[in-house]
Write a protein that holds these residues in place. Structure first.
Motif, PDB file in Angstrom:
ATOM      1  N   LYS A 128       7.788  68.456  18.580  1.00  0.00           N
ATOM      2  CA  LYS A 128       8.517  69.693  18.272  1.00  0.00           C
ATOM      3  C   LYS A 128       9.026  69.684  16.823  1.00  0.00           C
ATOM      4  O   LYS A 128       8.915  70.678  16.118  1.00  0.00           O
ATOM      5  N   ASN A 129       9.572  68.573  16.383  1.00  0.00           N
ATOM      6  CA  ASN A 129      10.064  68.475  15.004  1.00  0.00           C
ATOM      7  C   ASN A 129       8.928  68.543  13.987  1.00  0.00           C
ATOM      8  O   ASN A 129       9.122  69.016  12.867  1.00  0.00           O
ATOM      9  N   THR A 130       7.760  68.089  14.370  1.00  0.00           N
ATOM     10  CA  THR A 130       6.612  68.109  13.468  1.00  0.00           C
ATOM     11  C   THR A 130       6.009  69.500  13.344  1.00  0.00           C
ATOM     12  O   THR A 130       5.747  69.973  12.241  1.00  0.00           O
ATOM     13  N   ILE A 131       5.782  70.164  14.484  1.00  0.00           N
ATOM     14  CA  ILE A 131       5.105  71.464  14.419  1.00  0.00           C
ATOM     15  C   ILE A 131       6.066  72.633  14.276  1.00  0.00           C
ATOM     16  O   ILE A 131       5.630  73.744  13.998  1.00  0.00           O
ATOM     17  N   LYS A 132       7.345  72.397  14.504  1.00  0.00           N
ATOM     18  CA  LYS A 132       8.373  73.433  14.332  1.00  0.00           C
ATOM     19  C   LYS A 132       8.139  74.646  15.238  1.00  0.00           C
ATOM     20  O   LYS A 132       8.258  75.796  14.812  1.00  0.00           O
ATOM     21  N   ASN A 133       7.782  74.379  16.493  1.00  0.00           N
ATOM     22  CA  ASN A 133       7.580  75.453  17.455  1.00  0.00           C
ATOM     23  C   ASN A 133       7.758  74.888  18.860  1.00  0.00           C
ATOM     24  O   ASN A 133       8.027  73.698  19.029  1.00  0.00           O
ATOM     25  N   GLU A 134       7.580  75.746  19.858  1.00  0.00           N
ATOM     26  CA  GLU A 134       7.761  75.337  21.244  1.00  0.00           C
ATOM     27  C   GLU A 134       6.775  74.242  21.643  1.00  0.00           C
ATOM     28  O   GLU A 134       5.595  74.310  21.297  1.00  0.00           O
ATOM     29  N   VAL A 135       7.281  73.259  22.395  1.00  0.00           N
ATOM     30  CA  VAL A 135       6.466  72.182  22.955  1.00  0.00           C
ATOM     31  C   VAL A 135       6.973  71.924  24.368  1.00  0.00           C
ATOM     32  O   VAL A 135       8.170  71.754  24.582  1.00  0.00           O
ATOM     33  N   MET A 136       6.058  71.905  25.320  1.00  0.00           N
ATOM     34  CA  MET A 136       6.432  71.620  26.699  1.00  0.00           C
ATOM     35  C   MET A 136       5.504  70.533  27.225  1.00  0.00           C
ATOM     36  O   MET A 136       4.283  70.615  27.079  1.00  0.00           O
ATOM     37  N   ILE A 137       6.114  69.514  27.831  1.00  0.00           N
ATOM     38  CA  ILE A 137       5.333  68.414  28.401  1.00  0.00           C
ATOM     39  C   ILE A 137       5.576  68.376  29.904  1.00  0.00           C
ATOM     40  O   ILE A 137       6.720  68.320  30.355  1.00  0.00           O
ATOM     41  N   ASN A 144       2.157  62.319  38.196  1.00  0.00           N
ATOM     42  CA  ASN A 144       1.352  61.130  38.476  1.00  0.00           C
ATOM     43  C   ASN A 144      -0.135  61.408  38.251  1.00  0.00           C
ATOM     44  O   ASN A 144      -0.932  60.486  38.161  1.00  0.00           O
ATOM     45  N   LEU A 145      -0.518  62.673  38.124  1.00  0.00           N
ATOM     46  CA  LEU A 145      -1.916  63.013  37.838  1.00  0.00           C
ATOM     47  C   LEU A 145      -2.219  62.918  36.349  1.00  0.00           C
ATOM     48  O   LEU A 145      -3.366  62.752  35.956  1.00  0.00           O
ATOM     49  N   GLY A 146      -1.197  63.061  35.525  1.00  0.00           N
ATOM     50  CA  GLY A 146      -1.418  62.981  34.085  1.00  0.00           C
ATOM     51  C   GLY A 146      -0.301  63.625  33.295  1.00  0.00           C
ATOM     52  O   GLY A 146       0.735  64.002  33.835  1.00  0.00           O
ATOM     53  N   LEU A 147      -0.543  63.748  32.021  1.00  0.00           N
ATOM     54  CA  LEU A 147       0.424  64.313  31.090  1.00  0.00           C
ATOM     55  C   LEU A 147      -0.207  65.558  30.478  1.00  0.00           C
ATOM     56  O   LEU A 147      -1.317  65.497  29.938  1.00  0.00           O
ATOM     57  N   GLU A 148       0.490  66.679  30.591  1.00  0.00           N
ATOM     58  CA  GLU A 148       0.017  67.936  30.031  1.00  0.00           C
ATOM     59  C   GLU A 148       0.961  68.299  28.892  1.00  0.00           C
ATOM     60  O   GLU A 148       2.156  68.442  29.107  1.00  0.00           O
ATOM     61  N   VAL A 149       0.425  68.446  27.696  1.00  0.00           N
ATOM     62  CA  VAL A 149       1.229  68.796  26.535  1.00  0.00           C
ATOM     63  C   VAL A 149       0.797  70.186  26.076  1.00  0.00           C
ATOM     64  O   VAL A 149      -0.346  70.378  25.659  1.00  0.00           O
ATOM     65  N   TYR A 150       1.711  71.145  26.182  1.00  0.00           N
ATOM     66  CA  TYR A 150       1.465  72.511  25.751  1.00  0.00           C
ATOM     67  C   TYR A 150       2.288  72.754  24.494  1.00  0.00           C
ATOM     68  O   TYR A 150       3.453  72.355  24.424  1.00  0.00           O
ATOM     69  N   TYR A 151       1.687  73.418  23.519  1.00  0.00           N
ATOM     70  CA  TYR A 151       2.428  73.720  22.299  1.00  0.00           C
ATOM     71  C   TYR A 151       1.898  75.000  21.665  1.00  0.00           C
ATOM     72  O   TYR A 151       0.753  75.402  21.898  1.00  0.00           O
ATOM     73  N   LEU A 152       2.764  75.652  20.899  1.00  0.00           N
ATOM     74  CA  LEU A 152       2.385  76.858  20.172  1.00  0.00           C
ATOM     75  C   LEU A 152       2.193  76.509  18.712  1.00  0.00           C
ATOM     76  O   LEU A 152       3.092  75.958  18.078  1.00  0.00           O
ATOM     77  N   SER A 153       1.002  76.807  18.200  1.00  0.00           N
ATOM     78  CA  SER A 153       0.727  76.528  16.794  1.00  0.00           C
ATOM     79  C   SER A 153      -0.566  77.215  16.391  1.00  0.00           C
ATOM     80  O   SER A 153      -1.429  77.481  17.229  1.00  0.00           O
ATOM     81  N   SER A 154      -0.693  77.459  15.113  1.00  0.00           N
ATOM     82  CA  SER A 154      -1.963  77.956  14.591  1.00  0.00           C
ATOM     83  C   SER A 154      -2.886  76.782  14.256  1.00  0.00           C
ATOM     84  O   SER A 154      -4.077  76.959  14.049  1.00  0.00           O
ATOM     85  N   LEU A 155      -2.316  75.569  14.213  1.00  0.00           N
ATOM     86  CA  LEU A 155      -3.075  74.358  13.896  1.00  0.00           C
ATOM     87  C   LEU A 155      -3.288  73.506  15.139  1.00  0.00           C
ATOM     88  O   LEU A 155      -2.498  73.535  16.078  1.00  0.00           O
ATOM     89  N   ASN A 156      -4.335  72.692  15.106  1.00  0.00           N
ATOM     90  CA  ASN A 156      -4.637  71.772  16.195  1.00  0.00           C
ATOM     91  C   ASN A 156      -3.931  70.433  15.920  1.00  0.00           C
ATOM     92  O   ASN A 156      -4.221  69.786  14.916  1.00  0.00           O
ATOM     93  N   TYR A 157      -3.039  70.027  16.819  1.00  0.00           N
ATOM     94  CA  TYR A 157      -2.309  68.770  16.675  1.00  0.00           C
ATOM     95  C   TYR A 157      -2.752  67.725  17.698  1.00  0.00           C
ATOM     96  O   TYR A 157      -1.989  66.828  18.045  1.00  0.00           O
ATOM     97  N   GLU A 158      -3.982  67.820  18.156  1.00  0.00           N
ATOM     98  CA  GLU A 158      -4.491  66.879  19.159  1.00  0.00           C
ATOM     99  C   GLU A 158      -4.342  65.431  18.703  1.00  0.00           C
ATOM    100  O   GLU A 158      -3.855  64.578  19.460  1.00  0.00           O
ATOM    101  N   ASN A 159      -4.752  65.116  17.487  1.00  0.00           N
ATOM    102  CA  ASN A 159      -4.681  63.732  17.005  1.00  0.00           C
ATOM    103  C   ASN A 159      -3.242  63.239  16.936  1.00  0.00           C
ATOM    104  O   ASN A 159      -2.957  62.099  17.316  1.00  0.00           O
TER     105      ASN A 159
END
Length: 164
Positions: A34-43, A47-62
């Motif tokens: 959140k501090n890096t992209i300066k927008n909403e981030v929801m995790i 137990n099935l996994g981790l889902e990271v949702y974020y709002l951005s015009s850029l891809n922050y996958e890495n």
């Protein structure tokens, strides 16, 4: 360029009963992103996994996957223990969510546990991530109307409408 919903999915290659990372690690990961992209981030951490949702015009996958791996490496985990994928368009997200729901519909207990956990976490995150949740509800509604699987799907739709 306008910000859009992006989604990074991290799954363990092994079936497990515990969460991939602790609640404290989720907070650290979320704050950093959140501090890096300066927008909403929801995790969503299940137990099935981790889902990271974020709002951005850029891809922050890495950034997301490398930060996740850094957090888990202190516990002796390695990148080869995880499957990671990034979904950057609504079409890709709908396809992945549809595939996941169809798979889960064949495992009623897992579906119920996942749904309960998901909705509990959505309620907690609702005030901090209203845009993400609005877009997700729209995606889920479209996917569920398309596949209309079974009673579990009806329960999922009911929970979805109840929490929105």
């Amino acid at each position: 360029m306008e910000a859009s919903l992006k989604y990074v999915l991290i799954l363990s290659k092994r079936t497990q009963k515990q969460l991939l990372i602790t609640h404290n690690e989720v907070s650290i990961l979320r704050s950093f992103i959140k501090n890096t992209i300066k927008n909403e981030v929801m995790i969503i951490n299940t137990n099935l996994g981790l889902e990271v949702y974020y709002l951005s015009s850029l891809n922050y996958e890495n950034l997301i996957t490398n930060t996740f791996l850094l957090l888990t490496s202190k516990n002796g985990k390695e990148s080869k223990e995880y499957c990671m994928a990034s979904y950057n368009s609504i079409t890709e997200q709908k396809e992945e969510i549809q595939k996941s729901l169809i798979k889960l519909s064949n495992m009623p207990l897992a579906f119920t546990c996942y749904s309960n956990n998901l909705f509990r976490q959505l309620k907690i995150n609702q005030s901090e991530n209203p845009q993400i949740i609005t877009v997700l509800f729209s995606i889920w509604k479209d996917v569920l109307e398309t596949i209309n699987l079974n009673k579990n799907t009806e329960l999922f739709i009911h929970c979805l409408l109840y929490t929105s």
